[in-house]
Design a protein around this motif. Structure first.
Motif, PDB file in Angstrom:
ATOM      1  N   CYS A   1      -7.465  -0.052   2.460  1.00 40.87           N
ATOM      2  CA  CYS A   1      -6.341  -0.994   2.355  1.00 40.87           C
ATOM      3  C   CYS A   1      -6.733  -2.404   2.785  1.00 40.87           C
ATOM      4  O   CYS A   1      -5.871  -3.280   2.867  1.00 40.87           O
ATOM      5  CB  CYS A   1      -5.166  -0.511   3.205  1.00 40.87           C
ATOM      6  SG  CYS A   1      -4.396   0.999   2.594  1.00 40.87           S
TER       7      CYS A   1
ATOM      8  N   THR B   1      -5.169  10.248 -10.134  1.00 34.53           N
ATOM      9  CA  THR B   1      -5.606   9.003  -9.494  1.00 34.53           C
ATOM     10  C   THR B   1      -6.466   8.175 -10.428  1.00 34.53           C
ATOM     11  O   THR B   1      -6.347   6.936 -10.476  1.00 34.53           O
ATOM     12  CB  THR B   1      -6.378   9.317  -8.196  1.00 34.53           C
ATOM     13  OG1 THR B   1      -5.549  10.103  -7.339  1.00 34.53           O
ATOM     14  CG2 THR B   1      -6.769   8.035  -7.472  1.00 34.53           C
TER      15      THR B   1
ATOM     16  N   PHE C   1       0.831  -1.196   0.000  1.00 33.20           N
ATOM     17  CA  PHE C   1       0.000   0.000   0.000  1.00 33.20           C
ATOM     18  C   PHE C   1       0.871   1.253   0.000  1.00 33.20           C
ATOM     19  O   PHE C   1       1.837   1.336   0.753  1.00 33.20           O
ATOM     20  CB  PHE C   1      -0.914   0.020   1.225  1.00 33.20           C
ATOM     21  CG  PHE C   1      -1.652  -1.269   1.448  1.00 33.20           C
ATOM     22  CD1 PHE C   1      -2.603  -1.703   0.533  1.00 33.20           C
ATOM     23  CD2 PHE C   1      -1.384  -2.061   2.547  1.00 33.20           C
ATOM     24  CE1 PHE C   1      -3.274  -2.896   0.722  1.00 33.20           C
ATOM     25  CE2 PHE C   1      -2.051  -3.252   2.749  1.00 33.20           C
ATOM     26  CZ  PHE C   1      -3.002  -3.683   1.834  1.00 33.20           C
TER      27      PHE C   1
ATOM     28  N   ASN D   1     -12.479   1.263  -6.502  1.00 30.74           N
ATOM     29  CA  ASN D   1     -11.378   1.668  -7.371  1.00 30.74           C
ATOM     30  C   ASN D   1     -11.763   2.921  -8.143  1.00 30.74           C
ATOM     31  O   ASN D   1     -12.921   3.099  -8.527  1.00 30.74           O
ATOM     32  CB  ASN D   1     -11.048   0.531  -8.346  1.00 30.74           C
ATOM     33  CG  ASN D   1      -9.740   0.744  -9.072  1.00 30.74           C
ATOM     34  OD1 ASN D   1      -8.847   1.427  -8.579  1.00 30.74           O
ATOM     35  ND2 ASN D   1      -9.600   0.148 -10.250  1.00 30.74           N
TER      36      ASN D   1
ATOM     37  N   CYS E   1      -2.711  -1.282  -3.330  1.00 28.12           N
ATOM     38  CA  CYS E   1      -3.480  -0.089  -3.677  1.00 28.12           C
ATOM     39  C   CYS E   1      -2.702   1.176  -3.373  1.00 28.12           C
ATOM     40  O   CYS E   1      -1.777   1.182  -2.560  1.00 28.12           O
ATOM     41  CB  CYS E   1      -4.837  -0.073  -2.979  1.00 28.12           C
ATOM     42  SG  CYS E   1      -4.795   0.344  -1.240  1.00 28.12           S
TER      43      CYS E   1
ATOM     44  N   ILE F   1      -3.779  -3.458  -9.142  1.00 33.27           N
ATOM     45  CA  ILE F   1      -3.528  -2.349  -8.213  1.00 33.27           C
ATOM     46  C   ILE F   1      -4.661  -1.337  -8.317  1.00 33.27           C
ATOM     47  O   ILE F   1      -4.974  -0.839  -9.412  1.00 33.27           O
ATOM     48  CB  ILE F   1      -2.177  -1.667  -8.517  1.00 33.27           C
ATOM     49  CG1 ILE F   1      -1.032  -2.655  -8.270  1.00 33.27           C
ATOM     50  CG2 ILE F   1      -2.006  -0.409  -7.672  1.00 33.27           C
ATOM     51  CD1 ILE F   1       0.325  -2.128  -8.689  1.00 33.27           C
ATOM     52  N   ARG F   2      -5.284  -1.052  -7.193  1.00 35.16           N
ATOM     53  CA  ARG F   2      -6.361  -0.063  -7.133  1.00 35.16           C
ATOM     54  C   ARG F   2      -5.791   1.312  -6.795  1.00 35.16           C
ATOM     55  O   ARG F   2      -4.736   1.414  -6.183  1.00 35.16           O
ATOM     56  CB  ARG F   2      -7.382  -0.447  -6.064  1.00 35.16           C
ATOM     57  CG  ARG F   2      -8.093  -1.768  -6.332  1.00 35.16           C
ATOM     58  CD  ARG F   2      -9.021  -2.154  -5.198  1.00 35.16           C
ATOM     59  NE  ARG F   2      -8.328  -2.462  -3.961  1.00 35.16           N
ATOM     60  CZ  ARG F   2      -8.388  -1.746  -2.844  1.00 35.16           C
ATOM     61  NH1 ARG F   2      -9.149  -0.654  -2.784  1.00 35.16           N
ATOM     62  NH2 ARG F   2      -7.724  -2.117  -1.775  1.00 35.16           N
ATOM     63  N   ALA F   3      -6.516   2.365  -7.163  1.00 32.88           N
ATOM     64  CA  ALA F   3      -6.119   3.727  -6.816  1.00 32.88           C
ATOM     65  C   ALA F   3      -7.362   4.537  -6.466  1.00 32.88           C
ATOM     66  O   ALA F   3      -8.328   4.557  -7.234  1.00 32.88           O
ATOM     67  CB  ALA F   3      -5.374   4.389  -7.968  1.00 32.88           C
ATOM     68  N   ASN F   4      -7.336   5.168  -5.311  1.00 30.01           N
ATOM     69  CA  ASN F   4      -8.471   5.961  -4.842  1.00 30.01           C
ATOM     70  C   ASN F   4      -7.991   7.251  -4.194  1.00 30.01           C
ATOM     71  O   ASN F   4      -6.823   7.381  -3.805  1.00 30.01           O
ATOM     72  CB  ASN F   4      -9.288   5.157  -3.824  1.00 30.01           C
ATOM     73  CG  ASN F   4     -10.011   3.988  -4.453  1.00 30.01           C
ATOM     74  OD1 ASN F   4     -10.943   4.148  -5.223  1.00 30.01           O
ATOM     75  ND2 ASN F   4      -9.569   2.764  -4.119  1.00 30.01           N
TER      76      ASN F   4
ATOM     77  N   ARG G   1     -11.865  -4.304  -1.793  1.00 23.76           N
ATOM     78  CA  ARG G   1     -11.207  -4.806  -3.006  1.00 23.76           C
ATOM     79  C   ARG G   1     -11.892  -4.366  -4.302  1.00 23.76           C
ATOM     80  O   ARG G   1     -11.274  -4.375  -5.369  1.00 23.76           O
ATOM     81  CB  ARG G   1     -11.118  -6.333  -2.960  1.00 23.76           C
ATOM     82  CG  ARG G   1     -12.471  -7.044  -2.912  1.00 23.76           C
ATOM     83  CD  ARG G   1     -12.320  -8.546  -2.694  1.00 23.76           C
ATOM     84  NE  ARG G   1     -13.624  -9.205  -2.523  1.00 23.76           N
ATOM     85  CZ  ARG G   1     -14.240  -9.316  -1.346  1.00 23.76           C
ATOM     86  NH1 ARG G   1     -13.702  -8.796  -0.253  1.00 23.76           N
ATOM     87  NH2 ARG G   1     -15.409  -9.938  -1.269  1.00 23.76           N
TER      88      ARG G   1
ATOM     89  N   ALA H   1      -5.661   4.323 -11.710  1.00 21.78           N
ATOM     90  CA  ALA H   1      -6.603   3.204 -11.659  1.00 21.78           C
ATOM     91  C   ALA H   1      -6.754   2.562 -13.036  1.00 21.78           C
ATOM     92  O   ALA H   1      -6.803   1.328 -13.159  1.00 21.78           O
ATOM     93  CB  ALA H   1      -7.957   3.687 -11.140  1.00 21.78           C
TER      94      ALA H   1
END
Length: 254
Positions: free
Chosen positions: A234, A170, A92, A242, A140, A182-185, A239, A174
């Protein structure tokens, strides 16, 4: 390091919002590397608090305004990961480190603009790029923005503009990193009473009262209102979250 251990990097994790993020992550069973700009003793105290909860932690110096130093920071981080965790990977990345100032648009200097640019956008952009090879699949990235990208607050034109760029960035993260899992927020706090914005809120009762009056919950936020949201993002429960901007502001200016 056990097979289930997760590791987070929290920039600016020695105080304020970042400190509560680091402690909240530790409460979720996540190990934490935090960064500090100048106050090493403050950072080491947070490390001790995390270790008292039976998680591993470390603190590294990082000045986001010095973009040319990011490469050496990544190398130092790699050594820390190897020495303390026997790995080269993170799970993370929380891009929290920042600086604040309330400056009317007419008074903004080029030097101030450039410092805000480096700390809040350029530094975040290239630190994230440098750490990409070290982010595990299924990890993430959380970028910290601000409520003032949604509503205008006089004196925040530079800060909010840089955070607006972070919000666009961001969404691209994503989109481009999704194939790696890999997520991005974005987490966007509203007015928070910390030492980060002491002159604007903590030492200004009139401003604190005004901000409380336009928030449905009738108060300004605290650091403890933010850390748990970051820790949730996290977790495995998040999950499927995103490319989102999550505003944590008590509903201010609704």
């Amino acid at each position: 390091m056990t097979a289930t251990t997760k590791i987070a990097l929290v920039t600016g994790g020695s105080r304020g919002l970042g400190k509560d993020m680091a402690l909240s992550l530790a409460q979720k069973g996540i190990d934490v590397i935090l960064t500090y700009r100048t106050n090493k003793s403050e950072a080491e105290e947070v490390v001790k608090q995390i270790e008292s909860s039976k998680q591993k932690a470390a603190a590294l110096a990082l000045d986001m305004s010095k973009v040319d130093s990011l490469g050496s920071f990544v190398e130092e981080l790699k050594h820390t990961l190897q020495d303390k965790w026997n790995t080269s990977q993170l799970d993370f990345l929380i891009n929290n480190a920042g600086m604040g100032a309330t400056v009317p648009f007419a008074d903004v200097t080029e030097a101030l603009f450039d410092e805000f640019l480096n700390v809040h956008f350029k530094g975040v952009y290239f630190l994230t790029q440098g750490l990409l090879p070290h982010l595990n699949q299924g990890g993430c990235i959380i970028n910290i923005s601000t409520g003032t990208t949604r509503f205008a607050n006089p004196g925040y034109s530079v800060y909010a503009s840089m955070k607006g760029a972070i919000e666009v960035f961001t969404r691209y993260l994503a989109k481009e990193l999704g194939h790696k899992g890999i997520r991005a927020n974005v987490v966007a706090p509203g007015p928070i009473e910390t030492d980060f914005n002491s002159s604007a809120i903590r030492s200004n009762p009139q401003m604190k009262e005004r901000l409380s009056s336009v928030t449905p919950l009738g108060r300004v936020g605290t650091a403890e209102d933010i850390g748990g949201v970051v820790a949730f993002l996290c977790s495995d429960e998040a999950r499927w979250v995103n490319a989102q901007r999550i505003e944590v502001s008590g509903g201010i200016n609704t």
